[in-house]
Design a protein around this motif. Sequence first.
Motif, PDB file in Angstrom:
ATOM      1  N   VAL A  91       0.850  -1.194   0.000  1.00 32.04           N
ATOM      2  CA  VAL A  91       0.000   0.000   0.000  1.00 32.04           C
ATOM      3  C   VAL A  91       0.879   1.236   0.000  1.00 32.04           C
ATOM      4  O   VAL A  91       1.836   1.327   0.775  1.00 32.04           O
ATOM      5  N   GLN A  92       0.558   2.207  -0.882  1.00 34.18           N
ATOM      6  CA  GLN A  92       1.291   3.467  -0.940  1.00 34.18           C
ATOM      7  C   GLN A  92       0.430   4.562  -0.326  1.00 34.18           C
ATOM      8  O   GLN A  92      -0.748   4.677  -0.634  1.00 34.18           O
ATOM      9  N   GLU A  93       1.060   5.372   0.518  1.00 31.52           N
ATOM     10  CA  GLU A  93       0.327   6.422   1.203  1.00 31.52           C
ATOM     11  C   GLU A  93       1.233   7.622   1.379  1.00 31.52           C
ATOM     12  O   GLU A  93       2.426   7.479   1.657  1.00 31.52           O
ATOM     13  N   GLU A  94       0.676   8.815   1.213  1.00 35.01           N
ATOM     14  CA  GLU A  94       1.439  10.050   1.404  1.00 35.01           C
ATOM     15  C   GLU A  94       0.790  10.856   2.513  1.00 35.01           C
ATOM     16  O   GLU A  94      -0.439  11.008   2.553  1.00 35.01           O
ATOM     17  N   ASN A  95       1.606  11.346   3.452  1.00 30.87           N
ATOM     18  CA  ASN A  95       1.097  12.265   4.456  1.00 30.87           C
ATOM     19  C   ASN A  95       2.048  13.439   4.585  1.00 30.87           C
ATOM     20  O   ASN A  95       2.934  13.614   3.741  1.00 30.87           O
ATOM     21  N   SER A 106       7.407  -1.395   6.688  1.00 27.73           N
ATOM     22  CA  SER A 106       7.233  -0.129   5.977  1.00 27.73           C
ATOM     23  C   SER A 106       8.562   0.430   5.509  1.00 27.73           C
ATOM     24  O   SER A 106       9.569   0.332   6.209  1.00 27.73           O
ATOM     25  N   ASN A 153       4.940   6.613   2.151  1.00 29.25           N
ATOM     26  CA  ASN A 153       4.990   5.355   2.884  1.00 29.25           C
ATOM     27  C   ASN A 153       4.589   4.186   1.985  1.00 29.25           C
ATOM     28  O   ASN A 153       3.547   4.215   1.341  1.00 29.25           O
ATOM     29  N   LYS A 186       9.567   4.202   4.461  1.00 34.20           N
ATOM     30  CA  LYS A 186       9.040   5.566   4.431  1.00 34.20           C
ATOM     31  C   LYS A 186      10.096   6.530   3.909  1.00 34.20           C
ATOM     32  O   LYS A 186      11.219   6.539   4.400  1.00 34.20           O
TER      33      LYS A 186
END
Length: 396
Positions: A173-177, A207, A182, A209
């Motif tokens: 899973v790709q996630e940006e914060n 992970s 991440n 990051k």
Amino acid sequence: CGGSVSDPSGVLQSPNYPGNYPNDADCVWEIQVENNFRVTLTFRDIVMQSGTCQHDYIEVYDGPLHSSPLLGRFCSGSFPTFVSSSNMMSVRFHSDSRYSFRGFQAHYSSIRAGHNTTIQCLPDYMHVVVSRDYLQSQGYSARRVTLNDNRCRPTVTSQEVVLNIPYNGCGTVQEENNDTINYSNTIRVASSGYIIKRKKNINLHVSCKMLRKSWQQVVYAAEDTVDVDEYQFGRYNMNITFYESPAFQRQVRASPYYIDLNQNLYLQACLHSSDPNLKVVVDTCVAAPDPRDFNTLAYYLVRNGCPRDSSYATYYSPSSHFARFKFNAFEFMSRHPSVYLKCQMLVCRLGDYSSHCYKGCSSRPKRDTSPAEEQVDVVVGPLQLRGGDAPTGSTG
């Protein structure tokens, strides 16, 4: 002062030590040792303006400066020792415009972390290794290890369970914060039905990051079943290549690269990453005759995205993973046998128009980058003048 440090052990000290440090200094050292090692830092001498440590002080961070816990801030007293929870530690030294003292000296070394789970964030995948002895000591079978996508199977050897987890597959899973980009996956270890002692399944969250200045690697276990807490830091894989023409079709493979004064030089920086949503630009390029010293005698071609040399120019690139640029060989070369380039590349999220990758020339301080950006240093060379009248010397 400051900079990136990657030797297994070494010494940090304030500018001019043991002489008095300068006023208005702000130095940051980033110590990064091998994956799955930790940093031990011991101070041997501290003579600074004491008191509340508001004016002159030292700060030690458990990883990159802007995204890690502060381990300590001090300016006098006993000589402390710090141990990182990862393979990275940052040390900041700050002085104001008032008094000046001898400063500090500290020694660091690397020690093996000794964990049963190790992780590396490689350009195209996460490489995770879990000890079979460790799983078996907890009552779990190596044959019951799976990922989010159970079609992606680990490699089980006599001693280890090895998983190469791609950033664009196997349920990653790709996630940006605000702080990171991440990539995460979950390694699942199911309890065996025939074990008499009842156990929970293990969810081992893995992970990679992308922080402000580095890749952070994290392993932790859910449900309080297994106590694994592993952080690792790495760098983007980047290289710079000379090309023969602005068509960027034929690489220059000779080293040293012999050139003429005022000759056009064409370069391409390439980011090696499987994530297509990244963009790379040239932030700073500086030339020097010594590949180990880009401070004493240096000539800037571009700095913070702002051209400093009139011949510097950028080219359109067919890929966001490439940055193409040129400049002319300069008179600097006629006085030195070899010239090296050190270029700082900036990596940002593709389409993030608030990042410096899209803002171009900037008067920002050197270390003022936004959270979803990383700076990567690459050294290329040597360049040498063509012809018999050029000075001779070591090519380093």
